[in-house]
Scaffold this motif. Structure first.
Motif, PDB file in Angstrom:
ATOM      1  N   THR A  63       0.840  -1.196   0.000  1.00 30.62           N
ATOM      2  CA  THR A  63       0.000   0.000   0.000  1.00 30.62           C
ATOM      3  C   THR A  63       0.875   1.246   0.000  1.00 30.62           C
ATOM      4  OG1 THR A  63      -1.790  -1.134   1.149  1.00 30.62           O
ATOM      5  CG2 THR A  63      -1.791   1.264   1.262  1.00 30.62           C
ATOM      6  N   ASP A  64       1.876   1.263   0.872  1.00 33.83           N
ATOM      7  CA  ASP A  64       2.780   2.411   0.945  1.00 33.83           C
ATOM      8  C   ASP A  64       3.590   2.569  -0.334  1.00 33.83           C
ATOM      9  OD1 ASP A  64       1.837   2.799   3.519  1.00 33.83           O
ATOM     10  OD2 ASP A  64       3.607   1.916   4.488  1.00 33.83           O
ATOM     11  N   ALA A  67       1.339   4.001  -3.050  1.00 33.98           N
ATOM     12  CA  ALA A  67       1.001   5.402  -2.769  1.00 33.98           C
ATOM     13  C   ALA A  67       2.178   6.307  -3.153  1.00 33.98           C
ATOM     14  CB  ALA A  67       0.636   5.577  -1.304  1.00 33.98           C
ATOM     15  N   GLN A  68       3.385   5.913  -2.784  1.00 31.93           N
ATOM     16  CA  GLN A  68       4.572   6.698  -3.141  1.00 31.93           C
ATOM     17  C   GLN A  68       4.749   6.754  -4.655  1.00 31.93           C
ATOM     18  OE1 GLN A  68       7.730   4.678  -1.109  1.00 31.93           O
ATOM     19  NE2 GLN A  68       7.061   5.344   0.917  1.00 31.93           N
ATOM     20  N   ARG A  70       2.394   6.429  -6.996  1.00 36.63           N
ATOM     21  CA  ARG A  70       1.367   7.312  -7.595  1.00 36.63           C
ATOM     22  C   ARG A  70       1.754   8.772  -7.441  1.00 36.63           C
ATOM     23  NH1 ARG A  70      -1.987   3.409  -5.412  1.00 36.63           N
ATOM     24  NH2 ARG A  70      -2.289   4.633  -3.509  1.00 36.63           N
ATOM     25  N   GLU A  71       2.237   9.149  -6.255  1.00 33.39           N
ATOM     26  CA  GLU A  71       2.637  10.544  -6.022  1.00 33.39           C
ATOM     27  C   GLU A  71       3.782  10.941  -6.957  1.00 33.39           C
ATOM     28  OE1 GLU A  71       1.161  12.905  -4.154  1.00 33.39           O
ATOM     29  OE2 GLU A  71      -0.388  11.410  -3.761  1.00 33.39           O
TER      30      GLU A  71
END
Length: 116
Positions: A63-64, A67-68, A70-71
């Motif tokens: 998940t982390d 998320a990183q 995508r950013e």
């Protein structure tokens, strides 16, 4: 980011998933703004995630990681929009695809526009 890279900064560009910017008029369409990141899994993270699979629940390590990623893809898209001279990116989307076993691409894209 790998932790060794400096964070990407870009001018304030409006990003929206809609096809317009509320309260603003669109001028020229400058093209497609895009940012892409291909990320591979890491053995240490895979080991912990594998243990978590035994007991169930969310795999926070992935998940982390996503998320990183995508950013980072979004930051690259915004930087590309700035290179095109855009004030905004409309119809923003993410796309994900598998490149090889254990590696995936996250693509952020949208239409770069000038606002009047």
């Amino acid at each position: 980011m790998t932790g060794k890279e400096a964070p990407m900064t870009a001018p304030a560009i409006i990003v929206t998933m809609s096809d317009s910017v509320p309260g603003r008029q669109m001028g020229d369409v400058l093209g497609i703004a895009r940012g892409s990141v291909v990320r591979a899994r890491f053995f240490g993270r895979d080991f912990v995630a594998g243990l978590r699979n035994l007991v169930g629940g969310e795999v926070n390590e992935y998940t982390d990681l996503m998320a990183q990623t995508r950013e980072q893809a979004m930051a690259r898209m915004i930087a590309h929009a700035a290179e095109l001279g855009a004030d905004a990116v409309v119809t923003f989307r993410f796309s994900t695809s598998t490149i090889t076993e254990g590696a995936a691409e996250i693509l952020a894209y949208g239409t770069a526009v000038k606002l009047t």
